[in-house]
Design an enzyme around this catalytic site. Sequence first.
Site, short mmCIF file in Angstrom:
data_model
loop_
_atom_site.label_atom_id
_atom_site.label_comp_id
_atom_site.label_asym_id
_atom_site.label_seq_id
_atom_site.Cartn_x
_atom_site.Cartn_y
_atom_site.Cartn_z
N PHE A 135 1.87 22.94 19.26
CA PHE A 135 3.05 22.38 18.59
C PHE A 135 4.34 22.98 19.10
CE2 PHE A 135 -0.46 21.80 15.64
CZ PHE A 135 -0.29 20.49 15.28
N ARG A 164 0.83 -1.20 0.00
CA ARG A 164 0.00 0.00 0.00
C ARG A 164 0.87 1.26 0.00
NH1 ARG A 164 0.15 3.84 2.98
NH2 ARG A 164 0.01 2.60 4.88
N CYS A 215 -0.30 17.37 -0.14
CA CYS A 215 -0.01 16.01 -0.63
C CYS A 215 -0.13 15.00 0.49
CB CYS A 215 1.39 15.97 -1.23
SG CYS A 215 1.66 17.06 -2.64
N ARG A 266 -7.62 -24.63 16.53
CA ARG A 266 -6.67 -24.92 17.60
C ARG A 266 -7.39 -25.49 18.82
NH1 ARG A 266 -1.65 -26.21 19.58
NH2 ARG A 266 -1.00 -24.85 21.27
N THR A 320 10.67 14.65 4.33
CA THR A 320 11.27 14.37 5.64
C THR A 320 12.80 14.43 5.57
OG1 THR A 320 9.41 12.99 6.29
CG2 THR A 320 11.47 12.66 7.48
N GLU A 338 3.56 9.73 7.84
CA GLU A 338 2.45 10.59 7.43
C GLU A 338 1.83 11.32 8.62
OE1 GLU A 338 2.28 10.79 4.35
OE2 GLU A 338 2.73 8.86 3.44
N GLY A 339 2.66 11.69 9.57
CA GLY A 339 2.21 12.36 10.78
C GLY A 339 2.11 11.37 11.92
N ASN A 342 -1.99 15.08 3.11
CA ASN A 342 -3.38 14.78 3.42
C ASN A 342 -3.96 13.74 2.48
OD1 ASN A 342 -4.37 16.04 5.75
ND2 ASN A 342 -4.51 18.02 4.73
#
Length: 378
Positions: A377, A84, A232, A262, A126, A357-358, A234
Site C-alpha cells: 500500500f 441496494r 463496518c 431479435r 471518505t 467500498e474499496g 467489511n
Amino acid sequence: MDGLLSAEELEIQRTVRTMGERELRPHVADWFEEGEIPARDLAKRLGEIGVLGMHLEGYGCAGTNAVSYGLACLELEAVDSGLRSLVSVQGSLAMYAIWKYGSEEQKRRWLPGMAAGDTIGCFGLTEPDAGSDPGSMRTTAKRQGGDWVLNGTKMWITNGSVADVAVVWARTDEGVRGFLVPTDAPGFSAPEIKKKLSLRASVTSELVLDGVRLPADAMLPEARGLSGPLGCLNEARFGIIFGALGAARDCLETALSYAAEREVFARSLASYQLTQQKLADMTLELGKGMLLAIHLGRLKDSGDLAPERVSLGKLNNVREAIDIARQCRTILGANGITLEYPVIRHANNLESVLTYEGTSEVHTLVIGRALTGEAAFR
C-alpha cells in the site's frame, strides 16, 4: 443454485424479488433519468419487509443469516445498484456501527427506528482527499469542556442529504473515533452531489461539519482506531458480493430474451455462434460468482470469513458483473444504450460499485498481502 439454499433463504429471496418487480422496477428507469428517488418512502417500505439491518439481532432487526441478507442484496441490485446501496448503507454501515460499537442507550435510541425505515442513517468516512487511505482523514473532534466539537468534510456519502443521523469518523487525540451526529445539529449540512452519470437512483452527498458540538455520549464507546470503520466496511462489502451478481443476472436475462426475439439476416440473433459464445461465457461466470458468494456466506455464518476473503469476493464478482453488463450491451446493439432496457443503467452503476467500498486496486493488494505477507500500500 436453489439446491444450495434453505427453504427460509429461498422464501426471503422470493419476497424481496416480488417486491422489487412489482413496486420498484416500474419506476427505476425514471428515477435514474431524473436523478431523484423517493428515499424516505423507499426506506419505509424496505423496513416493512424487514431488510434494513436484517442480519443484526435485536432492536427490531430480523436476525437472519448472512446468506439471506446476501440474497436480499442480490434481488435489490437486480433492480438497481442504488437501491441496494440504500439498504447496505443503512444496515451494514450506519446500523452495524451502532449495533457493534454503540452503547446500550445509543442502540435503543436509534436502531428500532432505523430497522423500521422511519429513521435514515449515513456513514461518513471518505473525504475529498482521503478515499482509499482513510488513515489520512482530516476531520477532527476536539474536546471542549464536556463536549466534542467536530470540523471537517466527508465526500461521496450515500443517504447523506436525507439522513437523520450520520455516523462520522474523526481524528481525536486518542486516535480515530466514531460519533453519532444528528443531522439537525447546528453546523451540520449535507449538500447533495448532482450531475452524476452513475448511481443516479441514489442520494449521494457531501457532509460538512462546521463546529458541530456534540455531548460526550455521542461517541461510539467500543470503536477505537480504524478497525471500527473498516469492520463496518467489511459488512457492506459482503452485501456487494451478492448484489453485483443481481445486476449481472438482470443483464443476462435481458440479453437472452432480446437475442431470442431479435432477427438479423432472417435469423434470430440467438442462433449465431458468436452470440451463443457470449451467452455461455456470461452464464459460466455468473454461476461461478454465485458459488463463490454462497460459499463466503456460509463462512460468514460460521464465523470464518476473514477480511481478505471478502476482498476476493468483491473483486471477482464486481469485475465479472461489469464485464457481463458490457457484453450484454453488445448483444442489444443500439438498444443497449437506452433506458428502455436496464443494461446500460446497470453498467453505469457498476462503474461506481467497482470503486466504492474499496477500489479493485485496493482489494487486489489486500489479496496480494495475504498471499505474500508483504504490504504494497505504501
